[in-house]
Design a protein around this motif. Structure first.
Motif, PDB file in Angstrom:
ATOM      1  N   ALA A 267     -13.166   5.467 -17.988  1.00 41.85           N
ATOM      2  CA  ALA A 267     -12.652   4.654 -19.098  1.00 41.85           C
ATOM      3  C   ALA A 267     -12.799   5.400 -20.422  1.00 41.85           C
ATOM      4  N   ALA A 268     -13.905   6.113 -20.591  1.00 44.18           N
ATOM      5  CA  ALA A 268     -14.142   6.849 -21.839  1.00 44.18           C
ATOM      6  C   ALA A 268     -13.183   8.014 -22.005  1.00 44.18           C
ATOM      7  N   GLN A 269     -12.612   8.467 -20.893  1.00 43.01           N
ATOM      8  CA  GLN A 269     -11.702   9.612 -20.929  1.00 43.01           C
ATOM      9  C   GLN A 269     -10.251   9.207 -20.665  1.00 43.01           C
ATOM     10  N   LEU A 270      -9.956   7.945 -20.838  1.00 42.70           N
ATOM     11  CA  LEU A 270      -8.615   7.447 -20.530  1.00 42.70           C
ATOM     12  C   LEU A 270      -7.562   8.181 -21.367  1.00 42.70           C
ATOM     13  N   PRO A 271      -6.577   8.812 -20.724  1.00 41.12           N
ATOM     14  CA  PRO A 271      -5.572   9.582 -21.471  1.00 41.12           C
ATOM     15  C   PRO A 271      -4.741   8.697 -22.394  1.00 41.12           C
ATOM     16  N   ASN A 272      -4.505   9.193 -23.579  1.00 38.52           N
ATOM     17  CA  ASN A 272      -3.645   8.500 -24.528  1.00 38.52           C
ATOM     18  C   ASN A 272      -3.261   9.498 -25.614  1.00 38.52           C
ATOM     19  N   ARG A 273      -1.982   9.665 -25.828  1.00 31.00           N
ATOM     20  CA  ARG A 273      -1.502  10.675 -26.769  1.00 31.00           C
ATOM     21  C   ARG A 273      -1.229  10.123 -28.162  1.00 31.00           C
ATOM     22  N   THR A 274      -1.501   8.861 -28.379  1.00 25.78           N
ATOM     23  CA  THR A 274      -1.255   8.281 -29.687  1.00 25.78           C
ATOM     24  C   THR A 274      -2.476   8.462 -30.586  1.00 25.78           C
TER      25      THR A 274
ATOM     26  N   HIS B 106      -4.170   6.214 -31.617  1.00 30.26           N
ATOM     27  CA  HIS B 106      -5.109   5.128 -31.311  1.00 30.26           C
ATOM     28  C   HIS B 106      -5.973   5.449 -30.091  1.00 30.26           C
ATOM     29  N   ARG B 107      -6.033   6.696 -29.714  1.00 33.70           N
ATOM     30  CA  ARG B 107      -6.740   7.082 -28.495  1.00 33.70           C
ATOM     31  C   ARG B 107      -8.182   6.574 -28.493  1.00 33.70           C
ATOM     32  N   ASN B 108      -8.893   6.766 -29.602  1.00 34.00           N
ATOM     33  CA  ASN B 108     -10.301   6.345 -29.652  1.00 34.00           C
ATOM     34  C   ASN B 108     -10.450   4.840 -29.468  1.00 34.00           C
ATOM     35  N   LEU B 109      -9.521   4.090 -30.045  1.00 34.38           N
ATOM     36  CA  LEU B 109      -9.570   2.631 -29.911  1.00 34.38           C
ATOM     37  C   LEU B 109      -9.346   2.216 -28.462  1.00 34.38           C
ATOM     38  N   TYR B 110      -8.321   2.798 -27.834  1.00 33.16           N
ATOM     39  CA  TYR B 110      -8.013   2.425 -26.458  1.00 33.16           C
ATOM     40  C   TYR B 110      -9.145   2.812 -25.508  1.00 33.16           C
ATOM     41  N   ALA B 111      -9.738   3.981 -25.729  1.00 35.41           N
ATOM     42  CA  ALA B 111     -10.843   4.413 -24.873  1.00 35.41           C
ATOM     43  C   ALA B 111     -12.056   3.494 -25.054  1.00 35.41           C
ATOM     44  N   ALA B 112     -12.360   3.157 -26.310  1.00 33.33           N
ATOM     45  CA  ALA B 112     -13.501   2.277 -26.577  1.00 33.33           C
ATOM     46  C   ALA B 112     -13.276   0.900 -25.971  1.00 33.33           C
TER      47      ALA B 112
ATOM     48  N   ALA C  74     -11.407   0.252 -23.327  1.00 35.70           N
ATOM     49  CA  ALA C  74     -11.496   0.391 -21.871  1.00 35.70           C
ATOM     50  C   ALA C  74     -12.947   0.382 -21.415  1.00 35.70           C
ATOM     51  N   VAL C  75     -13.812   1.100 -22.132  1.00 35.32           N
ATOM     52  CA  VAL C  75     -15.238   1.138 -21.775  1.00 35.32           C
ATOM     53  C   VAL C  75     -15.853  -0.251 -21.941  1.00 35.32           C
TER      54      VAL C  75
ATOM     55  N   SER D  21     -23.825  -3.879 -24.590  1.00 34.25           N
ATOM     56  CA  SER D  21     -23.958  -4.094 -26.024  1.00 34.25           C
ATOM     57  C   SER D  21     -23.464  -2.887 -26.812  1.00 34.25           C
ATOM     58  N   THR D  22     -23.845  -1.685 -26.372  1.00 37.47           N
ATOM     59  CA  THR D  22     -23.411  -0.460 -27.052  1.00 37.47           C
ATOM     60  C   THR D  22     -21.903  -0.289 -26.950  1.00 37.47           C
ATOM     61  N   ALA D  23     -21.358  -0.526 -25.746  1.00 37.05           N
ATOM     62  CA  ALA D  23     -19.920  -0.382 -25.546  1.00 37.05           C
ATOM     63  C   ALA D  23     -19.145  -1.358 -26.426  1.00 37.05           C
ATOM     64  N   LEU D  24     -19.627  -2.583 -26.520  1.00 35.97           N
ATOM     65  CA  LEU D  24     -18.945  -3.600 -27.311  1.00 35.97           C
ATOM     66  C   LEU D  24     -19.039  -3.292 -28.796  1.00 35.97           C
TER      67      LEU D  24
END
Length: 351
Positions: A148-155, A157-163, A165-166, A217-220
């Protein structure tokens, strides 16, 4: 709409709406009869899209108020032919029976056509039936979190989508139902007894406290902080109550509420990304598999079954919950044992 409004849980209302063929938008509290009288919105697609109850009746030009047991049995056979599993047919028959029982009470129909002998139909619920849910190990849950932390995304917003997902995977490892997860608001994140927790609305309109592990808690916190940063929000993403009382806890990029189908699709993407650890089950991953894993891993870690039942909100132990509810503390949850097992899991071996 009056029948649906009896159910406090939005996930339950949406499940019932789907089985009948009612637009999902009509399952929300805010819907009024004036909205219902309008042309319904386009219905979502799906394998059973054309064979849910009202559409099945419409295809035969049949008034649902004139349905008989013979019609209901024919409908069940149609569902089976369309690929509906036994559990799906059980659930959809239960929905239909509940709906017609309500209509019978109102006098709108003379009898309940869905009050059928389920044993003869092969739809009786038996404890001997093996669960079709795949069994995930702690190692596989760890692989899902890593992927989930490495979920591919080329936009951008990559950091948002990865966070996000985690956060989704981490929260599902607490044993939440997917309907409970998508129904959570940021206002449901709070502190009780000095511990971060979620106030979850479960089946039957019953609330329960779900304690957050350090992992969840950390992930959220990471996800909410990234979301606030992108939105340039003024409300900080901190533990405890926020001033964003009506905002979803897990949201789409524009702030809307995610659906159960969104969660299912996200987990499939993550499972595919996880590689060998989930290669054999990636196409069968779904949110309930993580809830199932919570229970099985907790039992393997010798957690008290009463604690596990309280954690996941199983209705079958209502009496136990009644006596235990006022004694819920950090020590009476199996969540930390499950987290420890995930953290201790060996990483998947390299190719």
């Amino acid at each position: 709409m009056e029948w649906l409004s009896q159910y406090a849980n939005q996930g339950t209302r949406q499940t019932y709406a789907y089985a009948l063929g009612i637009p999902q938008e009509w399952a929300h509290w805010q819907v009024t009869k004036d909205v219902v009288r309008m042309k319904p919105p386009a219905a979502g697609s799906g394998v059973l899209h054309d064979v849910v109850w009202f559409r099945w009746c419409a295809a035969r030009s049949m008034d649902p108020r004139e349905a008989t047991g013979t019609h209901v049995k024919a409908w069940l056979h149609t569902l089976e032919a369309a690929g509906a599993s036994k559990r799906t047919r059980q659930r959809m028959l239960s929905t239909l029976s509940a709906f017609y029982a309500y209509l019978t009470e109102l006098g709108a129909v003379p009898a309940n056509p869905a009050a059928l002998n389920r044993t003869r139909l092969g739809l009786n619920r038996s404890a001997r039936d093996a669960s079709p849910t795949i069994r995930l190990t702690a190692t596989q849950l760890k692989a899902l979190l890593d992927a989930a932390a490495q979920l591919p995304n080329r936009t951008r917003h990559r950091n948002l989508y990865a966070a996000r997902a985690v956060a989704v995977v981490a929260l599902l490892t607490l044993g939440l139902r997917v309907s409970e997860l998508v129904g959570l608001d940021r206002d449901n994140l709070m502190v009780s007894g000095g511990e971060p927790m979620l106030r979850v609305l479960g089946k039957g309109g019953v609330h329960r406290e779900v304690y957050l592990t350090a992992l969840a808690s950390t992930a959220l916190e990471t996800y909410l902080a990234e979301r606030d940063r992108e939105a340039e929000a003024t409300a900080p993403a901190v533990r405890g109550r926020t001033n964003a009382a009506v905002t979803p806890l897990i949201a789409t990029r524009v702030g809307g509420r995610c659906s159960r189908f969104d969660m299912n699709a996200l987990l499939r993407r993550i499972a595919v990304q996880a590689g060998p650890a989930l290669a054999d089950v990636a196409d069968r991953i779904h949110p309930h598999a993580l809830r199932h894993a919570y229970v099985t891993i907790a039992l393997e870690q010798d957690a008290r079954i009463q604690h596990i039942q309280a954690d996941v909100g199983h209705a079958s132990i209502a009496t136990t919950q009644y006596y235990d509810r006022n004694r819920r503390t950090r020590a009476t949850t199996a969540a930390d044992l499950v987290e420890a097992a995930i953290r201790a899991a060996d990483p998947a071996p390299p190719d």
